[in-house]
Design an enzyme around this catalytic site. Structure first.
Site, PDB file in Angstrom:
ATOM      1  N   HIS A  82       0.842  -1.192   0.000  1.00 48.53           N
ATOM      2  CA  HIS A  82       0.000   0.000   0.000  1.00 48.53           C
ATOM      3  C   HIS A  82       0.872   1.234   0.000  1.00 48.53           C
ATOM      4  CE1 HIS A  82      -4.134   1.473   0.425  1.00 48.53           C
ATOM      5  NE2 HIS A  82      -3.545   2.545   0.939  1.00 48.53           N
ATOM      6  N   ASP A 161     -13.781   3.288   6.444  1.00 53.48           N
ATOM      7  CA  ASP A 161     -12.688   3.984   5.758  1.00 53.48           C
ATOM      8  C   ASP A 161     -13.143   4.456   4.382  1.00 53.48           C
ATOM      9  OD1 ASP A 161      -9.990   4.930   5.274  1.00 53.48           O
ATOM     10  OD2 ASP A 161      -9.928   3.323   3.796  1.00 53.48           O
ATOM     11  N   ARG A 168     -12.674  12.948   3.376  1.00 55.75           N
ATOM     12  CA  ARG A 168     -11.393  13.658   3.582  1.00 55.75           C
ATOM     13  C   ARG A 168     -10.874  14.241   2.285  1.00 55.75           C
ATOM     14  NH1 ARG A 168      -7.918   9.273   5.185  1.00 55.75           N
ATOM     15  NH2 ARG A 168      -6.256  10.779   5.218  1.00 55.75           N
ATOM     16  N   SER A 183      -6.455   4.882   8.148  1.00 49.57           N
ATOM     17  CA  SER A 183      -7.103   4.560   6.870  1.00 49.57           C
ATOM     18  C   SER A 183      -6.377   3.396   6.195  1.00 49.57           C
ATOM     19  CB  SER A 183      -7.070   5.812   5.974  1.00 49.57           C
ATOM     20  OG  SER A 183      -7.288   5.486   4.634  1.00 49.57           O
ATOM     21  N   LYS A 187      -7.773  -0.895   6.289  1.00 45.76           N
ATOM     22  CA  LYS A 187      -8.020  -1.658   5.050  1.00 45.76           C
ATOM     23  C   LYS A 187      -7.157  -2.914   5.019  1.00 45.76           C
ATOM     24  CE  LYS A 187      -7.199   1.836   2.074  1.00 45.76           C
ATOM     25  NZ  LYS A 187      -7.636   3.171   2.338  1.00 45.76           N
TER      26      LYS A 187
END
Ligand code: URA
Length: 435
Positions: A82, A161, A168, A183, A187
């Site tokens: 990520h 999220d 956001r 966040s 996930k």
């Protein structure tokens, strides 16, 4: 409990309890807490921060807001990566098939564009038919059968999220270590991977502008990952200038697929190979980073990584003829070029300005739920440290609306600074945390 009291508590720099955080997350997920209250709360968090305990509680509450997968029962080990977000960061599209082609399953939940940074899901949707809203069952089935799956947030996995991320994006509340860490990690925890390589971006085009902030974010996420029993490392990588050349959804898909054929910009190649090597190392397929690099290169050279990408596209309902013939991907109506106004060395190619310009062109969103234009974007033909001659083409701007181009063009021109003195090219990596 009332949401307004929790907004006030955060506004006044007080710490929220686990129950209070759970109340906010549950209320926002089920719709009883509206966007305006959640955005006020997010802004209070951005301004006043959170303790380590609050961040962990927020992460776990968001992970719990939907199902949490236990992939150990289904496929083992599953690796994930990520990025904290950058401009031109199409790494997942190249790295996930490389790693899966090396025999290590990759199951990943990705995001959409956020602020000026692009998102893997928006990019994948440039491929007609590609389904990014998989159910949990579909996620597991595709992972089991193809050793690779890339999905967006669904109502099933970390829905809190999904909602907060979109909020956001349009309320100026992205750049916050607690909100980014929770966040990303919610996930990752919900999607069930056993090993996770985080790519923490630092620089002008990243949410973390300084190496110190990036390290703090990396340590925070690695600590949360370890608490939840995952193997996690964080790579710190520069994002002062866009990664590779392409910025914009279909343009990035094309560059990512070309890299699977071994063609493309050197910084992007280096980044993909090293991230793949770390994923292979963490997932136990490589004994060393060097061995991981060799395996990753082999998957490109023998075509298995490209084959895996095509398999993924077909498995998720996409039209693979768009990958066989990249010329079929969405194309903008007009291509403008922008030339260097003087000779010298490129001292700055500001990724944030370029990312914001691509949003103006329509590649990202200004309001929640805005449609995006997959065809528009910017090809960046200059890197920091390059020698530049007056009149040389620095940018190709792919446009569908001349008014938007006129606005973006001013910003794109501003993104480049030319120096009379030679400029050193920045490094490709700043280091790894948690290895
Ligand atoms: N990536 C995420 O998933 N969340 C953020 O907040 C930023 C980057």
């Amino acid at each position: 409990m009332r949401a307004v009291d929790l907004i006030i508590k955060k506004r006044d720099k007080l710490e929220l309890t686990n129950e209070e955080i759970g109340f906010l997350v549950e209320g926002y997920t089920d719709g009883s807490i509206p966007d305006y209250q959640m955005s006020a709360w997010a802004m209070a968090v951005l301004l006043n921060g959170m303790s380590a305990e609050e961040i962990t509680n927020l992460t776990l509450a968001m992970a719990r807001s939907g199902e949490t997968l236990d992939l150990g029962q289904e496929v083992y080990p599953v690796v994930d990566k990520h990025s904290t977000g950058g401009v031109g960061d199409k790494t997942t599209l190249t790295v996930a098939p490389i790693v899966a082609a090396c025999g290590l399953p990759v199951g990943k939940m990705s995001g959409r564009g956020l602020g000026f940074s692009g998102g893997t899901i928006d990019k994948l949707e440039s491929i007609p038919g590609f389904k990014t809203d998989l159910t949990t069952q579909q996620f597991i089935e595709i992972l089991k059968e193809h050793q690779i799956v890339l999905t967006g947030q669904s109502a099933d996995l970390a829905p809190a999220d999904g909602k907060l991320y979109a909020l956001r994006d349009v309320t100026g509340t992205v750049q916050s270590i607690p909100l980014i860490a929770s966040s990303v990690m919610s996930k990752k925890i919900a999607a069930g991977a056993h090993a996770i390589v985080l790519d923490v971006k630092v620089g002008q085009g990243a949410f973390m502008k300084t190496l110190d902030d990036a390290k703090e974010l990396a340590h925070t996420m690695v600590a949360i990952g370890k608490l939840s029993g995952r193997k996690v490392i964080a790579v710190l990588s520069p994002m002062d200038q866009p990664l590779g050349s392409a910025v914009g959804n279909a343009l990035e898909v094309k560059e990512a697929v070309e890299m699977l054929k071994g063609i493309g910009p050197e910084d992007y190649r280096y980044h993909c190979q090293h991230l793949a090597a770390y994923m292979l190392l963490l997932g136990g397929k490589a004994a060393t980073e060097e061995q991981g690099l060799v395996l990753a290169q082999r998957a490109i050279d023998n075509g298995s990584a490209l084959e895996k990408f095509c398999e993924l596209v077909i498995a998720q309902g996409g039209d693979v003829s768009y990958i066989d013939d990249l010329g079929k991907l969405p194309k903008a109506g007009i291509i403008h070029t922008i030339q260097a106004e003087e000779s010298g060395w490129a001292a700055e190619v500001n990724a944030q300005e370029i990312g914001e310009s691509s949003v103006i062109l329509g590649a990202g969103r200004l309001k929640k739920g805005d449609p995006i234009d997959p065809a528009v974007g910017i090809m960046v033909h200059v890197k920091i440290g390059d020698r530049v001659e007056k009149g040389q083409t620095l940018f190709e701007v792919h446009v569908n609306d001349e008014c938007k181009y006129n606005e973006a063009m001013v910003k794109i021109k501003k993104s480049v600074k030319i120096s009379n003195e030679p400029v050193e090219a920045p490094p490709y990596f700043y280091g790894v945390i948690g290895l």
